[in-house]
Design a protein around this motif. Structure first.
Motif, PDB file in Angstrom:
ATOM      1  N   ALA A  71       0.855  -1.188   0.000  1.00  0.00           N
ATOM      2  CA  ALA A  71       0.000   0.000   0.000  1.00  0.00           C
ATOM      3  C   ALA A  71       0.888   1.234   0.000  1.00  0.00           C
ATOM      4  O   ALA A  71       1.872   1.291   0.739  1.00  0.00           O
ATOM      5  CB  ALA A  71      -0.910  -0.005   1.222  1.00  0.00           C
ATOM      6  N   PRO A  72       0.573   2.221  -0.829  1.00  0.00           N
ATOM      7  CA  PRO A  72       1.415   3.408  -0.901  1.00  0.00           C
ATOM      8  C   PRO A  72       1.358   4.213   0.390  1.00  0.00           C
ATOM      9  O   PRO A  72       0.281   4.407   0.950  1.00  0.00           O
ATOM     10  CB  PRO A  72       0.834   4.204  -2.073  1.00  0.00           C
ATOM     11  N   PRO A  73       2.533   4.668   0.871  1.00  0.00           N
ATOM     12  CA  PRO A  73       2.537   5.489   2.080  1.00  0.00           C
ATOM     13  C   PRO A  73       2.039   6.897   1.743  1.00  0.00           C
ATOM     14  O   PRO A  73       2.009   7.299   0.588  1.00  0.00           O
ATOM     15  CB  PRO A  73       4.013   5.524   2.485  1.00  0.00           C
ATOM     16  N   ALA A  74       1.658   7.610   2.772  1.00  0.00           N
ATOM     17  CA  ALA A  74       1.255   9.001   2.563  1.00  0.00           C
ATOM     18  C   ALA A  74       2.470   9.768   2.053  1.00  0.00           C
ATOM     19  O   ALA A  74       3.581   9.602   2.563  1.00  0.00           O
ATOM     20  CB  ALA A  74       0.759   9.598   3.871  1.00  0.00           C
ATOM     21  N   ALA A  75       2.264  10.570   1.029  1.00  0.00           N
ATOM     22  CA  ALA A  75       3.365  11.303   0.413  1.00  0.00           C
ATOM     23  C   ALA A  75       3.817  12.441   1.316  1.00  0.00           C
ATOM     24  O   ALA A  75       3.008  13.289   1.701  1.00  0.00           O
ATOM     25  CB  ALA A  75       2.937  11.843  -0.938  1.00  0.00           C
ATOM     26  N   PRO A  76       5.124  12.465   1.663  1.00  0.00           N
ATOM     27  CA  PRO A  76       5.621  13.579   2.473  1.00  0.00           C
ATOM     28  C   PRO A  76       5.723  14.838   1.607  1.00  0.00           C
ATOM     29  O   PRO A  76       5.954  14.771   0.414  1.00  0.00           O
ATOM     30  CB  PRO A  76       7.014  13.115   2.914  1.00  0.00           C
ATOM     31  N   VAL A  77       5.550  15.969   2.252  1.00  0.00           N
ATOM     32  CA  VAL A  77       5.648  17.238   1.541  1.00  0.00           C
ATOM     33  C   VAL A  77       7.124  17.603   1.453  1.00  0.00           C
ATOM     34  O   VAL A  77       7.814  17.680   2.467  1.00  0.00           O
ATOM     35  CB  VAL A  77       4.852  18.344   2.273  1.00  0.00           C
ATOM     36  N   ASP A  78       7.606  17.816   0.246  1.00  0.00           N
ATOM     37  CA  ASP A  78       8.993  18.180   0.017  1.00  0.00           C
ATOM     38  C   ASP A  78       9.057  19.672  -0.270  1.00  0.00           C
ATOM     39  O   ASP A  78       8.522  20.147  -1.266  1.00  0.00           O
ATOM     40  CB  ASP A  78       9.548  17.381  -1.172  1.00  0.00           C
ATOM     41  N   ALA A  79       9.714  20.408   0.617  1.00  0.00           N
ATOM     42  CA  ALA A  79       9.771  21.854   0.461  1.00  0.00           C
ATOM     43  C   ALA A  79      10.573  22.258  -0.773  1.00  0.00           C
ATOM     44  O   ALA A  79      10.255  23.232  -1.435  1.00  0.00           O
ATOM     45  CB  ALA A  79      10.372  22.482   1.707  1.00  0.00           C
ATOM     46  N   ILE A  80      11.621  21.529  -1.074  1.00  0.00           N
ATOM     47  CA  ILE A  80      12.452  21.854  -2.234  1.00  0.00           C
ATOM     48  C   ILE A  80      12.277  20.735  -3.254  1.00  0.00           C
ATOM     49  O   ILE A  80      12.574  19.574  -2.976  1.00  0.00           O
ATOM     50  CB  ILE A  80      13.934  21.956  -1.844  1.00  0.00           C
ATOM     51  N   GLN A  81      11.789  21.086  -4.418  1.00  0.00           N
ATOM     52  CA  GLN A  81      11.585  20.101  -5.476  1.00  0.00           C
ATOM     53  C   GLN A  81      12.878  19.915  -6.261  1.00  0.00           C
ATOM     54  O   GLN A  81      13.359  20.848  -6.887  1.00  0.00           O
ATOM     55  CB  GLN A  81      10.460  20.554  -6.417  1.00  0.00           C
ATOM     56  N   LYS A  82      13.469  18.743  -6.177  1.00  0.00           N
ATOM     57  CA  LYS A  82      14.663  18.427  -6.949  1.00  0.00           C
ATOM     58  C   LYS A  82      14.275  17.462  -8.048  1.00  0.00           C
ATOM     59  O   LYS A  82      13.396  16.629  -7.873  1.00  0.00           O
ATOM     60  CB  LYS A  82      15.719  17.749  -6.072  1.00  0.00           C
ATOM     61  N   GLU A  83      14.962  17.572  -9.170  1.00  0.00           N
ATOM     62  CA  GLU A  83      14.728  16.654 -10.284  1.00  0.00           C
ATOM     63  C   GLU A  83      15.546  15.398 -10.020  1.00  0.00           C
ATOM     64  O   GLU A  83      16.767  15.451  -9.902  1.00  0.00           O
ATOM     65  CB  GLU A  83      15.166  17.311 -11.593  1.00  0.00           C
ATOM     66  N   SER A  84      14.877  14.280  -9.868  1.00  0.00           N
ATOM     67  CA  SER A  84      15.589  13.020  -9.714  1.00  0.00           C
ATOM     68  C   SER A  84      15.591  12.305 -11.057  1.00  0.00           C
ATOM     69  O   SER A  84      14.845  12.665 -11.972  1.00  0.00           O
ATOM     70  CB  SER A  84      14.904  12.144  -8.665  1.00  0.00           C
ATOM     71  N   ALA A  85      16.430  11.297 -11.164  1.00  0.00           N
ATOM     72  CA  ALA A  85      16.486  10.533 -12.411  1.00  0.00           C
ATOM     73  C   ALA A  85      15.121   9.916 -12.710  1.00  0.00           C
ATOM     74  O   ALA A  85      14.666   9.918 -13.860  1.00  0.00           O
ATOM     75  CB  ALA A  85      17.560   9.451 -12.320  1.00  0.00           C
ATOM     76  N   GLU A  86      14.437   9.427 -11.682  1.00  0.00           N
ATOM     77  CA  GLU A  86      13.131   8.802 -11.908  1.00  0.00           C
ATOM     78  C   GLU A  86      12.068   9.821 -12.317  1.00  0.00           C
ATOM     79  O   GLU A  86      11.297   9.591 -13.245  1.00  0.00           O
ATOM     80  CB  GLU A  86      12.675   8.043 -10.667  1.00  0.00           C
ATOM     81  N   SER A  87      12.033  10.962 -11.636  1.00  0.00           N
ATOM     82  CA  SER A  87      11.018  11.960 -12.000  1.00  0.00           C
ATOM     83  C   SER A  87      11.281  12.515 -13.397  1.00  0.00           C
ATOM     84  O   SER A  87      10.344  12.759 -14.155  1.00  0.00           O
ATOM     85  CB  SER A  87      10.948  13.083 -10.971  1.00  0.00           C
ATOM     86  N   LEU A  88      12.548  12.688 -13.759  1.00  0.00           N
ATOM     87  CA  LEU A  88      12.873  13.150 -15.107  1.00  0.00           C
ATOM     88  C   LEU A  88      12.466  12.104 -16.141  1.00  0.00           C
ATOM     89  O   LEU A  88      11.874  12.442 -17.176  1.00  0.00           O
ATOM     90  CB  LEU A  88      14.362  13.472 -15.234  1.00  0.00           C
ATOM     91  N   LEU A  89      12.741  10.840 -15.866  1.00  0.00           N
ATOM     92  CA  LEU A  89      12.345   9.771 -16.786  1.00  0.00           C
ATOM     93  C   LEU A  89      10.832   9.782 -16.992  1.00  0.00           C
ATOM     94  O   LEU A  89      10.347   9.700 -18.124  1.00  0.00           O
ATOM     95  CB  LEU A  89      12.800   8.407 -16.259  1.00  0.00           C
ATOM     96  N   ARG A  90      10.078   9.926 -15.922  1.00  0.00           N
ATOM     97  CA  ARG A  90       8.618   9.968 -16.040  1.00  0.00           C
ATOM     98  C   ARG A  90       8.168  11.143 -16.914  1.00  0.00           C
ATOM     99  O   ARG A  90       7.305  10.994 -17.769  1.00  0.00           O
ATOM    100  CB  ARG A  90       7.971  10.056 -14.664  1.00  0.00           C
ATOM    101  N   LYS A  91       8.760  12.307 -16.700  1.00  0.00           N
ATOM    102  CA  LYS A  91       8.387  13.492 -17.490  1.00  0.00           C
ATOM    103  C   LYS A  91       8.728  13.301 -18.966  1.00  0.00           C
ATOM    104  O   LYS A  91       7.945  13.662 -19.841  1.00  0.00           O
ATOM    105  CB  LYS A  91       9.088  14.738 -16.953  1.00  0.00           C
ATOM    106  N   LEU A  92       9.907  12.742 -19.246  1.00  0.00           N
ATOM    107  CA  LEU A  92      10.312  12.532 -20.636  1.00  0.00           C
ATOM    108  C   LEU A  92       9.407  11.521 -21.334  1.00  0.00           C
ATOM    109  O   LEU A  92       9.035  11.702 -22.494  1.00  0.00           O
ATOM    110  CB  LEU A  92      11.771  12.073 -20.710  1.00  0.00           C
ATOM    111  N   ILE A  93       9.039  10.471 -20.627  1.00  0.00           N
ATOM    112  CA  ILE A  93       8.160   9.456 -21.204  1.00  0.00           C
ATOM    113  C   ILE A  93       6.789  10.057 -21.485  1.00  0.00           C
ATOM    114  O   ILE A  93       6.211   9.839 -22.553  1.00  0.00           O
ATOM    115  CB  ILE A  93       8.060   8.223 -20.278  1.00  0.00           C
ATOM    116  N   GLU A  94       6.280  10.829 -20.548  1.00  0.00           N
ATOM    117  CA  GLU A  94       4.963  11.447 -20.738  1.00  0.00           C
ATOM    118  C   GLU A  94       4.972  12.471 -21.870  1.00  0.00           C
ATOM    119  O   GLU A  94       3.947  12.709 -22.501  1.00  0.00           O
ATOM    120  CB  GLU A  94       4.495  12.090 -19.437  1.00  0.00           C
ATOM    121  N   ALA A  95       6.136  13.075 -22.153  1.00  0.00           N
ATOM    122  CA  ALA A  95       6.247  14.064 -23.228  1.00  0.00           C
ATOM    123  C   ALA A  95       6.183  13.413 -24.613  1.00  0.00           C
ATOM    124  O   ALA A  95       5.903  14.077 -25.602  1.00  0.00           O
ATOM    125  CB  ALA A  95       7.535  14.861 -23.089  1.00  0.00           C
ATOM    126  N   HIS A  96       6.445  12.119 -24.718  1.00  0.00           N
ATOM    127  CA  HIS A  96       6.397  11.379 -25.991  1.00  0.00           C
ATOM    128  C   HIS A  96       7.255  12.035 -27.075  1.00  0.00           C
ATOM    129  O   HIS A  96       6.861  12.078 -28.238  1.00  0.00           O
ATOM    130  CB  HIS A  96       4.957  11.241 -26.512  1.00  0.00           C
TER     131      HIS A  96
END
Length: 188
Positions: A71-96
């Motif tokens: 079960a997914p844990p509650a998402a913690p609030v991140d005050a500073i948004q950093k680009e991680s390799a995974e988040s960048l991969l997700r964005k690039l894939i969604e951009a097609h």
């Protein structure tokens, strides 16, 4: 095949529609339908009664694996948004955008080495090799085409990857631009 997609692990059985309990085993079947990958997550009862027999002989069958639902844990609030390799991969894939195919491949390999992504299947299609990755924590499935990079292309792809990790998709400085598809031998 030059389109990538992400399919999250379902929170419920896609046959009986019952929600998965935390730490419950489940089965995943990956099929190709209308030139797109479809993920089907099933509880053990539906797998046994409806899908186990002859699963690999069904039309469009690609792969099957078993996992444990967390079960997914509650998402913690991140005050500073950093680009991680995974988040960048997700964005690039969604951009097609096929221009980012080589960067997607490099990011997927990086995440595989860090044991964040696991290769579930390699598919050899008409347009080349495609890797099916699963993100173990979320169950998301990524399909990444192999761009058949040559050694003389790696430095430019690494530079583009570092640039995107540092600055994201929205604000690349003028001295760096996305790597042109013709430079990377883009997948048709």
């Amino acid at each position: 095949m030059n389109e990538w997609n992400i399919q999250s692990r379902s929170r419920l059985c896609q046959a009986c529609e019952r929600a998965f309990a935390d730490k419950q085993p489940y089965h995943t079947v990956l099929i190709e339908e209308k030139q797109q990958y479809q993920r089907l997550d099933l509880c053990p009862a539906c797998w046994e009664s409806q899908h186990r027999e002859g699963a690999s002989e069904r039309k469009g069958f690609i792969s099957q694996w078993q996992g444990v639902y967390h079960a997914p844990p509650a998402a913690p609030v991140d005050a500073i948004q950093k680009e991680s390799a995974e988040s960048l991969l997700r964005k690039l894939i969604e951009a097609h955008d096929p221009r980012h195919g080589a960067v997607c491949y490099i990011l997927a390999v990086m995440l595989e080495r860090k044991r964040i992504l696991k290769v579930k299947e390699q598919i050899q299609g008409e347009s080349g090799r495609v890797f099916v990755y699963e993100q173990a924590g979320t169950g998301d499935v990524f399909t990444i085409a192999d761009p058949n990079l040559q050694l003389d292309q790696l430095e430019e792809v690494q530079r583009a990857t570092a640039q995107l990790l540092a600055h994201g998709l929205n604000s690349p400085p003028a001295e760096f631009a996305p790597v042109p598809a013709e430079t990377l031998g883009a997948i048709p």
